[in-house]
Design an enzyme around this catalytic site. Structure first.
Site, mmCIF file in Angstrom:
data_model
loop_
_atom_site.group_PDB
_atom_site.id
_atom_site.type_symbol
_atom_site.label_atom_id
_atom_site.label_comp_id
_atom_site.label_asym_id
_atom_site.label_seq_id
_atom_site.Cartn_x
_atom_site.Cartn_y
_atom_site.Cartn_z
ATOM 1 N N THR A 28 0.852 -1.183 0.000
ATOM 2 C CA THR A 28 0.000 0.000 0.000
ATOM 3 C C THR A 28 0.889 1.235 0.000
ATOM 4 O O THR A 28 1.707 1.410 0.907
ATOM 5 C CB THR A 28 -0.934 0.014 1.221
ATOM 6 O OG1 THR A 28 -1.634 -1.231 1.292
ATOM 7 C CG2 THR A 28 -1.937 1.142 1.117
ATOM 8 N N LYS A 140 3.792 -9.135 3.328
ATOM 9 C CA LYS A 140 2.412 -8.667 3.397
ATOM 10 C C LYS A 140 1.570 -9.531 2.461
ATOM 11 O O LYS A 140 1.193 -9.124 1.368
ATOM 12 C CB LYS A 140 2.353 -7.185 2.996
ATOM 13 C CG LYS A 140 1.207 -6.417 3.631
ATOM 14 C CD LYS A 140 1.414 -4.927 3.464
ATOM 15 C CE LYS A 140 0.336 -4.143 4.202
ATOM 16 N NZ LYS A 140 0.520 -2.692 4.067
ATOM 17 N N GLU A 173 3.665 -5.590 16.742
ATOM 18 C CA GLU A 173 3.278 -4.457 15.896
ATOM 19 C C GLU A 173 1.919 -3.963 16.331
ATOM 20 O O GLU A 173 1.420 -4.318 17.404
ATOM 21 C CB GLU A 173 3.234 -4.901 14.430
ATOM 22 C CG GLU A 173 2.256 -6.048 14.167
ATOM 23 C CD GLU A 173 2.342 -6.629 12.766
ATOM 24 O OE1 GLU A 173 3.228 -6.210 12.002
ATOM 25 O OE2 GLU A 173 1.523 -7.506 12.455
#
Length: 272
Positions: A28, A140, A173
């Site tokens: 992204t 990802k 995270e």
């Protein structure tokens, strides 16, 4: 808007393995004035992920062209780039799946980030833990069910983001961001060797810290290390950096490092 293999589209094949198995990866990116911020980092990330997932052959020349075109049509906003293995194979087997799909979409930058940079945010400790899987850690991939559940639980609170631990109760995270904390001139970020996503803004901050007076350590640490932290912030390519006021029972008042890093994180990195 969506593009599939360079053509405007409204859907993909019902046999696509991204739909069936989450068999693919994505990145992204922030588009600024029609250009992708740090496009080469996104390119390297996707090449690494496809290599790890054994997705081939990808037409990387077409992918880069389409990525740039999506940014041009977006102007200022978000460009999401996905690659699926495409259709083919039987069951879990990848044999016969030889035509990966390149998918792009665009959207606006989340409006709340500017206000959150000014006000700071609150993190809620998520009851959902990340599984340990070194084979997939860092990339990802398209199977984000853990994050879907983390977000669902977060939305039952008043916090802005979730602080996420792994199944061994070690910090990893946030739901959609990486984590840093500071004690004096020492800065810490969790290791992503066993779980989590190696964000590109995290990588940029690591490079910036290497050129600063701060000393960075990548650590495996439990939640209670935040008791001694003077400052906590989170980051991703879109935020790009948000100071944290509270994380669970812990409170933080300093923004010294965040204020040093934020102008450099906001400045786009364009290809030379």
């Amino acid at each position: 808007m969506f593009w599939l293999n360079g053509t405007p589209a409204e859907g993909i094949s019902l046999s696509d393995r991204g739909l069936h198995y989450g068999d693919g990866c994505f990145t992204t990116a922030r588009a600024v004035h029609g250009r992708i911020d740090d496009i080469h980092a996104h390119f390297s990330r996707m090449q690494f992920a496809c290599s790890r997932l054994l997705i081939e052959p990808v037409d990387w020349t077409a992918w880069l062209t389409e990525f740039r075109q999506a940014a041009t049509e977006t102007g200022n906003g978000v460009v999401k780039a996905m690659i699926t293995r495409g259709s083919g194979g039987r069951g879990y087997s990848i044999s016969g799946a030889e035509n990966p799909c390149r998918i792009f979409s665009n959207s606006a930058i989340p409006a709340q980030y500017a206000q959150w940079q000014e006000d700071g945010i609150t993190l809620a400790v998520s009851p959902i833990r990340l599984g340990i899987n070194p084979s997939l850690a860092g990339i990802k991939h398209l199977n984000r069910l853990e994050q879907v559940l983390i977000k669902a639980k977060l939305e039952q609170t008043t916090a802005h983001e979730a602080l996420v631990l792994d199944s061994n109760a070690r910090l990893v995270e946030c739901c959609a961001a990486n984590l840093f904390w500071r004690i004096g001139t020492r800065v810490f970020t969790p290791t992503l060797a066993n779980a989590g996503v190696a964000g590109l803004m995290r990588q940029r901050i690591i490079r910036l810290l290497a050129e600063s007076e701060y000393e960075l350590s990548i650590v495996s640490a439990p939640l209670d290390v935040l008791r001694d932290a003077e400052e906590v912030f989170i980051c991703n390519s879109l935020m790009p950096l948000l100071p944290v006021n509270e994380a669970g029972e812990y409170r933080f008042s300093s923004r010294q490092l965040a204020e040093y890093l934020l102008p450099q994180c906001l400045l786009p990195v364009y290809e030379s």
